[in-house]
Design a protein around this motif. Structure first.
Motif, PDB file in Angstrom:
ATOM      1  N   THR A 621       0.818  -1.220   0.000  1.00 52.26           N
ATOM      2  CA  THR A 621       0.000   0.000   0.000  1.00 52.26           C
ATOM      3  C   THR A 621       0.848   1.264   0.000  1.00 52.26           C
ATOM      4  OG1 THR A 621      -0.150  -0.170   2.409  1.00 52.26           O
ATOM      5  CG2 THR A 621      -1.964  -1.113   1.104  1.00 52.26           C
ATOM      6  N   ASN A 622       2.118   1.154   0.375  1.00 50.99           N
ATOM      7  CA  ASN A 622       3.020   2.311   0.369  1.00 50.99           C
ATOM      8  C   ASN A 622       3.790   2.431  -0.937  1.00 50.99           C
ATOM      9  OD1 ASN A 622       2.363   3.043   3.067  1.00 50.99           O
ATOM     10  ND2 ASN A 622       3.794   1.466   3.823  1.00 50.99           N
ATOM     11  N   GLY A 623       3.536   1.542  -1.866  1.00 55.93           N
ATOM     12  CA  GLY A 623       4.233   1.567  -3.137  1.00 55.93           C
ATOM     13  C   GLY A 623       5.583   0.882  -3.112  1.00 55.93           C
ATOM     14  N   ASP A 624       5.873   0.145  -2.026  1.00 54.01           N
ATOM     15  CA  ASP A 624       7.146  -0.562  -1.916  1.00 54.01           C
ATOM     16  C   ASP A 624       6.981  -2.019  -2.344  1.00 54.01           C
ATOM     17  OD1 ASP A 624       8.379   1.718  -0.800  1.00 54.01           O
ATOM     18  OD2 ASP A 624       7.609   1.199   1.202  1.00 54.01           O
ATOM     19  N   GLY A 668       3.469 -11.680  -1.909  1.00 54.43           N
ATOM     20  CA  GLY A 668       2.570 -10.664  -1.368  1.00 54.43           C
ATOM     21  C   GLY A 668       2.849 -10.267   0.059  1.00 54.43           C
ATOM     22  N   GLN A 669       3.752 -10.962   0.736  1.00 56.06           N
ATOM     23  CA  GLN A 669       4.068 -10.597   2.113  1.00 56.06           C
ATOM     24  C   GLN A 669       5.032  -9.423   2.142  1.00 56.06           C
ATOM     25  OE1 GLN A 669       4.816 -13.513   5.070  1.00 56.06           O
ATOM     26  NE2 GLN A 669       3.788 -15.167   3.989  1.00 56.06           N
ATOM     27  N   SER A 670       5.087  -8.762   3.289  1.00 57.29           N
ATOM     28  CA  SER A 670       5.963  -7.612   3.461  1.00 57.29           C
ATOM     29  C   SER A 670       7.415  -8.004   3.236  1.00 57.29           C
ATOM     30  CB  SER A 670       5.799  -7.036   4.867  1.00 57.29           C
ATOM     31  OG  SER A 670       6.820  -6.098   5.152  1.00 57.29           O
TER      32      SER A 670
END
Length: 693
Positions: A621-624, A668-670
């Motif tokens: 969601t932060n574009g990272d 898809g995980q951080s």
């Protein structure tokens, strides 16, 4: 692993094509039913079909979906051991792939937690004759849910065991090191004149499948499976078959006694009556009918303790399926064209309930409440009714053949009445769909052919996504959405096949556009009574377009008189066209290489599984960038020895004790997440011994 080594293997394999499992498969073409719902040679199918045989299962010591498909580069599995398992075929998985066992649909999976809590692995491999995976949409023959492919599981009949004998008995003992599974199987069959009967019983004791560091919470699992079949020969052209198929698995996990415990009981049983007739009429040459009833029940009893209370949860999922099927075949011979026509009707009626109850006991022993009903999604009644026809046309004095078909489906989805849910949000869903198919084969010569096909696929909105309505206050809420549209796809594939007595090549390229994919979306944010904490509102919604394309290839060939080389590779690319983000269900470039040879009386196979690193990942969601995948290579070694009525299979998995994490499990995980829990087991051993008399 060495990146240049992977590239060399991948490029070499890509140029060569796709092979088979063992030496005899180069010469003998498989007989499959998934492509046309009647028996035909694999070389006559338009589209890619992977076949796992009984011999493959035994020699590679496979015990479930995860171990069965580890050398197919286009199929990824999630879950392992006694946990729920699902397949992803060319980037499409879950309930978008239909599972058919002995002609009947198996239970659904439903979304929850970190994946499918109800999987498709609730069957035993001891009785399996063959597993076919038709890759890509197959709705023109199988209807809803065949958006991403079909998995057809065929178990053995009494006649498969008996052949020319009056009786058959086989006993087997096995150990699988990945889950410390100890297994015992016994199979018996008897010819009783006009009747023949077979029974297969298996029992398995196992533990959890650990990660590389062996730090995952443990559990114990037991399963029992029984498959009984009666074949009755009514006359020379008509037979009846009666089937009882039962599977039960229990798992127990204790993290902290009386504080965090889980006991799950999964039971799956079915009854089926099959009628087969080869009494020809003007409308058909032969036909097959089936009536079946299947019942699946998952019961999960959980103890969850907190500082001020302890919850006792009784969670269940129950699904009953009544199936009616009729398949007709008719051959027509003309002056210029021969036709093989298959047509039929499918009716599947689902009765689904999802009862959930909670009892809470406070720290001082006071019972706060008992058997309080909990939200998840209400039960539903689903009706699937479909009719189809397909014509396989071969032209005389021509190298061309054409396969054309279409299916019409009508379905309804009705939520059950439940006071926990607002009726206004649980509208009935009624839809219909046409699914056409067009395929062509050009036979260059006896060994080489080209094929191409177009298939339209569709999938109805599943009950759990349309009616799901629950949350954790005050943090999030999932809203139902009865306005969901069916998912649909347009799939194209071009391929080449070459097969001779000692050389086999397959090459295919595919493209699929998916409309109205159903995914979760944030639809609102509301303030809560906690300062600075908002409640997020989620809902399953349709996204406009998703595209998946790729190339698969492989080879099987004798590189020496008694050395068989097999290699395959798959490259898949997928993107959500609405967000222009890659799909998390896509596997990186991967492949496998197998060498099989005979030294004395022992058959040896060395297998190398490879995967490339993955840097093209979805953004958060932060574009990272989310977590990326690392490339790896894993070596397995198998040996097979047969002496008279004895057979011994031995395997060493992850021979070099490699630590690796499949990208499919962490996509898809951080990027900062600790993914060590998803690492695969280190070196482990498996063995199986059987005696037949």
């Amino acid at each position: 692993m060495n990146p240049s080594a992977f590239k060399f293997t991948a490029i070499a394999t890509l140029l060569l094509g796709s092979g088979t499992a063992f030496a005899e498969n180069i010469i003998d073409d498989h007989i499959v039913v998934s492509g046309s719902r009647f028996e035909q040679k694999l070389k006559d199918v338009t589209g890619s079909v992977n076949v796992i045989t009984e011999q493959d299962i035994e020699r590679q010591l496979a015990v479930d979906l995860q171990t069965m498909f580890k050398y197919d580069s286009s199929i990824a599995t999630t879950g392992s051991g006694a946990g729920a398992q699902t397949l992803t075929v060319r980037g499409v998985g879950g309930n978008r792939v239909v599972f058919i066992k002995d002609g009947r649909r198996t239970n659904d999976g439903y979304a929850g937690g970190g994946g499918y809590l109800v999987g498709r692995n609730y069957f035993d491999v001891a009785s399996v004759k063959q597993v076919e995976v038709a890759k890509g949409a197959a709705s023109s023959l199988y209807g809803s849910d065949a958006l991403g492919g079909i998995v057809v599981i065929t178990t053995k009949d009494p006649s498969d065991y008996l052949k020319n004998n009056d009786s058959f008995v086989k006993m087997a003992l096995g150990y699988q090191g990945q889950s410390n599974q100890i297994a015992a199987d016994i199979t018996a069959a008897k010819d009783l004149g006009d009747f023949a009967v077979s029974a297969v019983y298996s029992h398995r004791d196992s533990e959890e499948v650990q990660n590389y560091d062996e730090k995952l919470p443990g559990y114990d699992a037991k399963s029992d499976a029984l498959l009984v079949k009666f074949e009755q020969q009514l006359d020379e052209k008509r037979t009846l078959k009666y089937t009882l198929d039962y599977f039960n698995q229990t798992t127990e996990q204790v993290i902290t006694s009386a504080v965090q415990e889980t006991e799950e009981d999964d039971t799956n049983w079915s009854l089926a009556l099959d009628y087969h007739s080869e009494v020809a009429t003007a409308a058909f040459d032969k036909w097959h009918g089936q009536v079946s009833y299947s019942s699946y029940e998952q019961q999960s009893d959980q103890i969850s303790g907190a500082s001020t209370y302890t919850d006792y949860n009784d969670y269940r999922f129950e699904q009953n399926i009544l199936g009616l099927k009729a398949v007709f075949n008719k051959g027509l011979k003309g002056e210029t064209t021969d036709h093989e026509v298959v047509y039929g009707v499918d009716v599947d009626l689902y009765d689904i309930t999802r009862p959930r109850f909670k009892t809470r006991v406070l720290a001082d022993g006071t019972v706060d409440f008992t058997d309080q009903k909990q939200k998840a999604f209400p039960g539903a009644d689903t009706s699937l009714i479909g009719a189809y026809v397909q014509d396989s046309m071969s032209f005389k004095n021509s190298a061309w053949s054409v396969i054309a078909g279409v299916r019409y489906d009508y379905y309804t989805l009705e939520a059950k009445n439940d006071e926990l849910y607002a009726d206004s949000q649980l509208d009935d869903i009624t839809e219909s769909a046409f699914s056409p198919k067009l395929g062509v084969i050009y036979q260059v010569d006896d060994n080489l052919s080209w094929y191409g096909q177009y298939v339209r696929g569709f999938k109805i909105p599943p009950h759990d996504q349309a009616y799901q309505s629950h949350g954790v206050e005050p943090f999030y809420q999932i809203l139902p959405n009865a306005d969901l549209d069916p998912e649909s796809s347009d799939s194209f594939e071009l391929g080449l096949r070459y097969a001779s007595s000692d050389f086999s090549v397959n090459l295919s390229a595919f493209y699929a556009a998916y409309d109205d994919f159903i995914e979760t979306a944030v639809v609102g944010v509301e303030p809560t009574y906690i300062p600075g904490v908002n409640k997020t509102l989620y809902q399953y919604q349709n996204i406009s377009e998703t595209q998946i394309s790729g190339v698969e290839a492989g080879i099987a060939m004798y590189v020496a008189e008694n050395i068989l080389l097999e290699a395959n590779v798959a490259y898949v690319d997928g993107e959500n066209k609405e967000t222009e983000q890659p799909l998390t269900s896509i596997s990186p470039l991967n492949g496998s290489v197998l060498l099989t040879t005979e030294l004395g009386d022992i058959n040896w196979t060395a297998a190398w599984r490879l995967a490339k690193s993955q840097s093209d990942v979805v953004l958060d969601t932060n574009g990272d960038k989310t977590t990326q995948g690392h490339g790896y290579g894993v070596v397995d070694l198998y040996a097979n020895y047969e002496w008279q009525a004895w057979q011994l299979n031995v395997g060493v998995l992850n021979l070099l004790d490699k630590e690796y994490v499949p990208f499919e499990l962490i996509a898809g995980q951080s990027a900062s997440a600790d993914v060590s829990q998803y690492s695969q087991p280190g070196r482990n051993f498996s063995v199986r011994v059987s005696y037949q008399f």
